[in-house]
Design a protein around this motif. Structure first.
Motif, PDB file in Angstrom:
ATOM      1  N   UNK A  40       0.856  -1.187   0.000  1.00 48.51           N
ATOM      2  CA  UNK A  40       0.000   0.000   0.000  1.00 48.51           C
ATOM      3  C   UNK A  40       0.891   1.236   0.000  1.00 48.51           C
ATOM      4  N   UNK A  41       0.629   2.124  -0.952  1.00 48.51           N
ATOM      5  CA  UNK A  41       1.363   3.379  -1.046  1.00 48.51           C
ATOM      6  C   UNK A  41       0.338   4.506  -1.152  1.00 48.51           C
ATOM      7  N   UNK A  53      -7.243  11.279  13.705  1.00 50.30           N
ATOM      8  CA  UNK A  53      -7.301   9.859  14.063  1.00 50.30           C
ATOM      9  C   UNK A  53      -8.474   9.160  13.376  1.00 50.30           C
ATOM     10  N   UNK A  54      -9.657   9.747  13.461  1.00 53.01           N
ATOM     11  CA  UNK A  54     -10.840   9.111  12.871  1.00 53.01           C
ATOM     12  C   UNK A  54     -10.791   9.115  11.347  1.00 53.01           C
ATOM     13  N   UNK A  55     -10.195  10.139  10.765  1.00 59.34           N
ATOM     14  CA  UNK A  55     -10.059  10.173   9.308  1.00 59.34           C
ATOM     15  C   UNK A  55      -9.115   9.061   8.843  1.00 59.34           C
ATOM     16  N   UNK A  56      -8.028   8.875   9.570  1.00 60.63           N
ATOM     17  CA  UNK A  56      -7.076   7.799   9.247  1.00 60.63           C
ATOM     18  C   UNK A  56      -7.766   6.440   9.365  1.00 60.63           C
ATOM     19  N   UNK A  57      -8.488   6.229  10.456  1.00 56.81           N
ATOM     20  CA  UNK A  57      -9.180   4.964  10.652  1.00 56.81           C
ATOM     21  C   UNK A  57     -10.208   4.714   9.539  1.00 56.81           C
ATOM     22  N   UNK A  58     -10.885   5.745   9.111  1.00 56.03           N
ATOM     23  CA  UNK A  58     -11.859   5.626   8.028  1.00 56.03           C
ATOM     24  C   UNK A  58     -11.162   5.163   6.734  1.00 56.03           C
ATOM     25  N   UNK A  69      -8.178   3.679   6.392  1.00 58.90           N
ATOM     26  CA  UNK A  69      -7.615   2.338   6.549  1.00 58.90           C
ATOM     27  C   UNK A  69      -8.684   1.271   6.491  1.00 58.90           C
ATOM     28  N   UNK A  70      -9.866   1.579   7.003  1.00 53.05           N
ATOM     29  CA  UNK A  70     -10.980   0.629   6.971  1.00 53.05           C
ATOM     30  C   UNK A  70     -11.463   0.382   5.535  1.00 53.05           C
TER      31      UNK A  70
END
Length: 184
Positions: A87-88, A174-179, A181-182
């Motif tokens: 993943x890039x 944090x929540x944007x990153x988690x979104x 990555x999900x």
């Protein structure tokens, strides 16, 4: 005993959006988490031009600026294909160059269009305009209203080249990153 091999496809993911939507902040956080990321190159191009006495290359020589960006973004794409990581993430993609040229109303050579057709990203995450976090600086000359107009051109251009845009909600880093990555 049977072995099942799973072929992992390279994911080259673009974060896009108008100026000041938080792309670089998310890229920096992804880097901090160990992900392979390529930064936005327009600041490099702008700063290099300023060293040569051209205050705003994009405003003064938009085609030259865009040629330099296109070349750099194609190189980023090629480099991303060679990365050992599966993943890039890339801060802005090749179609951004066309979107910005359309935004200012300038013509551009056919190879700009060909580049958009030839180099395809796996996923595209778009960050919406967000006035509360928007900031101008020495390399970002647009005001918020212009950022909204640029956003429209980005959406139109990426859709024209067949991308499904995944909108990242306005939220904490944090929540944007988690979104994101999900979704990968």
């Amino acid at each position: 005993m049977r072995f099942i091999f799973r072929i992992v496809q390279k994911e080259i993911i673009v974060l896009l959006g108008g100026p000041g939507t938080g792309k670089s902040t998310l890229i920096n956080e992804l880097v901090a988490r160990g992900y392979c990321c390529y930064p936005e190159i327009s600041r490099e191009v702008t700063l290099e031009a300023q060293k040569r006495g051209i205050e705003q290359l994009f405003l003064e020589q938009p085609l030259l600026f865009s040629e330099m960006l296109l070349e750099g973004r194609i190189q980023q794409f090629k480099n991303a294909k060679e990365e050992p990581d599966n993943v890039v993430f890339i801060d802005r993609g090749i179609p951004d160059v066309v979107a910005y040229m359309d935004y200012i109303g300038d013509e551009y050579p056919e190879h700009f269009i060909k580049a958009c057709e030839d180099y395809k990203y796996s996923k595209t995450f778009i960050l919406p305009p967000w006035e509360e976090i928007y900031q101008s600086d020495t390399e970002r000359y647009e005001n918020f209203e212009q950022a909204l107009e640029i956003q429209k051109h980005l959406i139109e251009t990426y859709k024209k080249y067949g991308y499904d845009l995944i909108e990242v909600p306005k939220d904490t880093v944090e929540n944007r990153i988690l979104y994101i990555l999900d979704k990968i």
